[in-house]
Write a protein that holds these residues in place. Structure first.
Motif, PDB file in Angstrom:
ATOM      1  N   PRO A 279      50.829  30.753  29.805  1.00  0.00           N
ATOM      2  CA  PRO A 279      50.848  30.124  28.480  1.00  0.00           C
ATOM      3  C   PRO A 279      49.467  29.633  28.062  1.00  0.00           C
ATOM      4  CG  PRO A 279      51.943  28.716  30.094  1.00  0.00           C
ATOM      5  CD  PRO A 279      51.533  29.952  30.808  1.00  0.00           C
TER       6      PRO A 279
ATOM      7  N   ASP B 297      50.457  28.439  22.417  1.00  0.00           N
ATOM      8  CA  ASP B 297      51.907  28.406  22.644  1.00  0.00           C
ATOM      9  C   ASP B 297      52.462  26.986  22.707  1.00  0.00           C
ATOM     10  OD1 ASP B 297      51.926  31.271  23.042  1.00  0.00           O
ATOM     11  OD2 ASP B 297      51.119  30.889  25.051  1.00  0.00           O
TER      12      ASP B 297
ATOM     13  N   THR C 187      56.934  26.396  28.745  1.00  0.00           N
ATOM     14  CA  THR C 187      56.199  27.253  27.810  1.00  0.00           C
ATOM     15  C   THR C 187      56.220  28.702  28.278  1.00  0.00           C
ATOM     16  OG1 THR C 187      54.775  25.363  27.308  1.00  0.00           O
ATOM     17  CG2 THR C 187      54.052  27.518  26.529  1.00  0.00           C
TER      18      THR C 187
ATOM     19  N   THR D  81      57.879  31.882  26.211  1.00  0.00           N
ATOM     20  CA  THR D  81      56.995  32.928  25.692  1.00  0.00           C
ATOM     21  C   THR D  81      57.133  34.250  26.464  1.00  0.00           C
ATOM     22  OG1 THR D  81      55.170  32.120  27.079  1.00  0.00           O
ATOM     23  CG2 THR D  81      55.289  31.299  24.806  1.00  0.00           C
TER      24      THR D  81
END
Length: 191
Positions: free
Chosen positions: A4, A74, A186, A190
């Motif tokens: 991330p 992110d 995160t 993602t």
């Protein structure tokens, strides 16, 4: 695990800010946990107070740069001082400007689906903990996923060494806990 990209900053422009030191400590912990972290100083983004008339005349270039930086990450590491039991006006202004949609842009493009880990530092005994729930609510209202862990550093004026590192291993561990959770959440969002 996806690596991330996190943006770290403090809600303070003061040169020797305790929250800047805490944001940097959290950024280092997030990097150790596998994130790529960009640290920025809001003093380098001197945005005017949000005003719709000013916005209508043309969004200031510094605001556009700030918002694009937020969109390129992110998630966020945010350390903020407590001003009269709430977050700083500087942080609120930065969030307000970034929340405004540009033409042909999805609503809340700088925030929706992003993550955040929250920190506060204060010379007082409570470490900014009265502010943290309010900041959490603000971010959740603009569709940021805020990790449940948070850290308020009391007596912060005594907590850092001359190099800006936290002195107490318990404080280091608390920062690591928030940072590691932020990186895991995160990365999962993602992937």
């Amino acid at each position: 695990m996806t690596q991330p990209k996190l943006l770290a900053f403090a809600g303070s422009a003061r040169r020797d800010s305790l929250n800047k030191k805490l944001a940097k400590a959290a950024a280092a912990a997030a990097e150790a946990a596998g994130a790529t972290v960009t640290y920025v100083d809001l003093a380098d983004f001197p945005m005017p107070l949000f005003d719709e008339d000013l916005e209508r005349a043309g969004t200031p270039e510094i605001v556009t740069r700030w918002k694009e930086l937020m969109k390129a990450h992110d998630g966020f590491i945010i350390a903020c001082p407590e001003h009269n039991s709430t977050y700083s006006a500087l942080l609120k202004n930065a969030i307000d400007w970034a929340s405004r949609p540009a033409p042909n842009e999805a609503p809340l493009a700088a925030f929706a689906g992003k993550t955040a880990g929250l920190f506060a530092a204060s010379p007082g005994g409570l470490g900014g903990i009265r502010m943290l729930p309010q900041l959490r609510t603000l971010l959740m209202n603009i569709r940021v996923v805020v990790v449940p862990e948070q850290f308020g550093l009391g007596q912060a004026h005594q907590a850092f060494d001359d190099a800006g590192a936290l002195k107490d291993p318990k404080h280091v561990a608390a920062v690591q806990q928030v940072a590691e959770r932020l990186v895991r959440v995160t990365a999962a969002l993602t992937a």
